[in-house]
Design an enzyme around this catalytic site. Sequence first.
Site, short mmCIF file in Angstrom:
data_model
loop_
_atom_site.label_atom_id
_atom_site.label_comp_id
_atom_site.label_asym_id
_atom_site.label_seq_id
_atom_site.Cartn_x
_atom_site.Cartn_y
_atom_site.Cartn_z
CE LYS A 72 -1.88 2.78 2.80
NZ LYS A 72 -1.72 4.01 1.75
CD GLU A 100 10.17 12.71 11.17
OE1 GLU A 100 8.96 12.12 11.59
OE2 GLU A 100 10.98 12.21 10.35
N GLY A 105 2.84 4.22 13.32
CA GLY A 105 3.57 3.12 13.77
C GLY A 105 3.20 2.29 14.88
CB CYS A 143 13.13 9.15 8.14
SG CYS A 143 14.13 7.97 6.77
CD GLU A 176 13.24 0.63 8.96
OE1 GLU A 176 13.81 1.72 9.64
OE2 GLU A 176 14.07 -0.26 8.93
P1 NAD Z 1 2.27 8.31 7.85
O1 NAD Z 1 2.65 7.54 9.09
O2 NAD Z 1 1.33 9.34 8.04
O3 NAD Z 1 1.77 7.45 6.83
C1 NAD Z 1 2.70 6.25 6.28
C2 NAD Z 1 1.84 5.09 5.60
O4 NAD Z 1 0.86 4.56 6.45
C3 NAD Z 1 0.91 5.72 4.31
O5 NAD Z 1 0.89 4.64 3.49
C4 NAD Z 1 -0.40 6.01 5.03
O6 NAD Z 1 -1.50 5.99 4.15
C5 NAD Z 1 -0.34 4.96 6.24
N1 NAD Z 1 -1.38 5.05 7.14
C6 NAD Z 1 -1.77 6.39 7.73
N2 NAD Z 1 -2.60 6.24 8.65
C7 NAD Z 1 -2.80 4.66 8.70
C8 NAD Z 1 -3.49 3.69 9.78
N3 NAD Z 1 -4.47 4.10 10.59
N4 NAD Z 1 -3.40 2.19 9.68
C9 NAD Z 1 -2.50 1.79 8.44
N5 NAD Z 1 -1.71 2.85 7.72
C10 NAD Z 1 -1.85 4.11 7.84
O7 NAD Z 1 3.71 8.92 7.34
P2 NAD Z 1 3.91 9.88 6.14
O8 NAD Z 1 3.53 11.23 6.32
O9 NAD Z 1 3.68 9.34 4.87
O10 NAD Z 1 5.65 9.66 5.97
C11 NAD Z 1 6.29 10.58 6.99
C12 NAD Z 1 6.83 10.03 7.84
O11 NAD Z 1 7.50 8.63 7.62
C13 NAD Z 1 7.99 10.61 8.90
O12 NAD Z 1 7.61 10.54 10.08
C14 NAD Z 1 9.32 9.89 8.41
O13 NAD Z 1 10.30 10.08 9.24
C15 NAD Z 1 8.78 8.63 8.24
N6 NAD Z 1 9.70 7.87 7.54
C16 NAD Z 1 10.80 6.95 7.97
C17 NAD Z 1 11.71 6.30 7.33
C18 NAD Z 1 12.40 5.25 7.85
O14 NAD Z 1 12.83 4.32 7.35
N7 NAD Z 1 12.69 5.25 9.27
C19 NAD Z 1 11.66 6.47 6.16
C20 NAD Z 1 10.82 7.48 5.57
C21 NAD Z 1 9.69 7.90 6.24
#
Ligand code: NAD
Length: 450
Positions: free
Chosen positions: A153, A352, A211, A262, A228
């Site tokens: 997804k 962040e 997460g 990230c 992650e």
């Molecule tokens: P997000 O947590 O909002 O979304 C990530 C994914 O989760 C998306 O596909 C989203 O549709 C899905 N999602 C959202 N709500 C959900 C739920 N309730 N249940 C299941 N899935 C759900 O994050 P974002 O805004 O897309 O990305 C930015 C974040 O990602 C930042 O915090 C960044 O640090 C982190 N990030 C971490 C890494 C790493 O490797 N550690 C890499 C890239 C980004």
Amino acid sequence: MTLRLVNPATEQPLAELETAGVEETDRAVAAARAAFPAWRAVAPTDRARLLRRLAGLVEDHREELALLETRNVGKPIADSRGEVGMVAEVFHFYAGAVDKHYGQTIPVAGGVDMTFREPLGVVGLIVPWNFPLNIASWKVGPALACGNTVVLKPAELTPMTALRLSALALEAGIPEGVFNVLVGPGRVVGERLIHHPDVAKIGFTGSTEVGAGVMRGAAETIKRVTLELGGKSANVVFADADLERAAAAAPYAVFGNAGQDCCARSRILVQREAYDRFVELLVTATAGVRVGDPEDAATEMGPLVSAQHRQTVSSFVDTTPFYRGPVPQGPGFWYPCTLVEATNNDRVAREEVFGPVAAIIPFTDEADAVRIANDTPYGLSGSIWTTNGARALRVARALDTGVLSINSNSSVRVSTPFGGFKQSGFGRELGMHGLDGYSEVKNVYMSTEG
Ligand code: NAD
């Protein structure tokens, strides 16, 4: 529901897609489940050949995929080309890893003891919008190499390259049902994958907040999870460092991908004695970051991903920054490179930002640097700049961080483990470590008596 995507640099419409709901998610999981027995039974060399073919197709379509990513995310085309190149490398790596992921034999009395690495079954992969294809490949590569089938997804905002990748997988000869992509909201498709009894594992990259929900939901069915999550990484510059090199590199470690990274080194810790000189060099280097049209090969920073995200980023800058760079006028979700002086207790240093905002924080000595760097709920990445080798290793060992570089700001390589400490998550991606998250150890004892 219809998803309307826009190009973040122009605000012009990019695509309209129908989104999946619970029913479509259940169908994709059922297809992945049906495809699993045959996929796990594919001979290792054949599975490797299919992954290698996919790597080749990604290389053949590098320019197309890079342009798609640039128009969807707003990231500079040079970055997108690099990222697509890495995606191909990831599939090459895991193609090569298929028949090198060994079990063990363990000395025991009365027989032979051996371990096997078994696939988990159907894995649900949920990825963010900042490195859409890249991060997807870090999960899809090891998952398929281990013999799992996948439901991926992508983030709602950036599904374009994942859809194209699934078509290329079919073209490579990977059987239907093995690699499924669902475009849809996290709260619907993501949640369904987390709660679905036929999904054995969730590989998640995203915010720490979401997460935590993944972990709670996965507990119901004892699903495996790899998380992650967010970061607030420190770039620690000692007075004995090559200040010119450290300052020239620092802007790219926080303004790269417009700070939507990230691993962004968004806390720049500088030793007092070198503070004024370093800041002077940093401002000059930041002024040199080329911000503009993401489709221009010379551009180094594009816009943010959305208007809403720009609003969030602006909310972090409540004092007058000591440097704010230029941005193009007109349409696009632009936000300038911004340098602010801060203490480690300020919001800009604790949370962040996920935008091009760096907090510059002075420190007194080595112990103070370690204390400040570790004073964060996160622990993903970081850098140490010093010409004293012993200090470099001492500090590296003292930092509660998963991925560090010394006299460099790089975090990610195809063959080395990547992942966080503390609230940046757990589990490791990339390298041979990535395979551990997509396989289960089975122990078999065979008696040789009688
Ligand atoms: P997000 O947590 O909002 O979304 C990530 C994914 O989760 C998306 O596909 C989203 O549709 C899905 N999602 C959202 N709500 C959900 C739920 N309730 N249940 C299941 N899935 C759900 O994050 P974002 O805004 O897309 O990305 C930015 C974040 O990602 C930042 O915090 C960044 O640090 C982190 N990030 C971490 C890494 C790493 O490797 N550690 C890499 C890239 C980004």
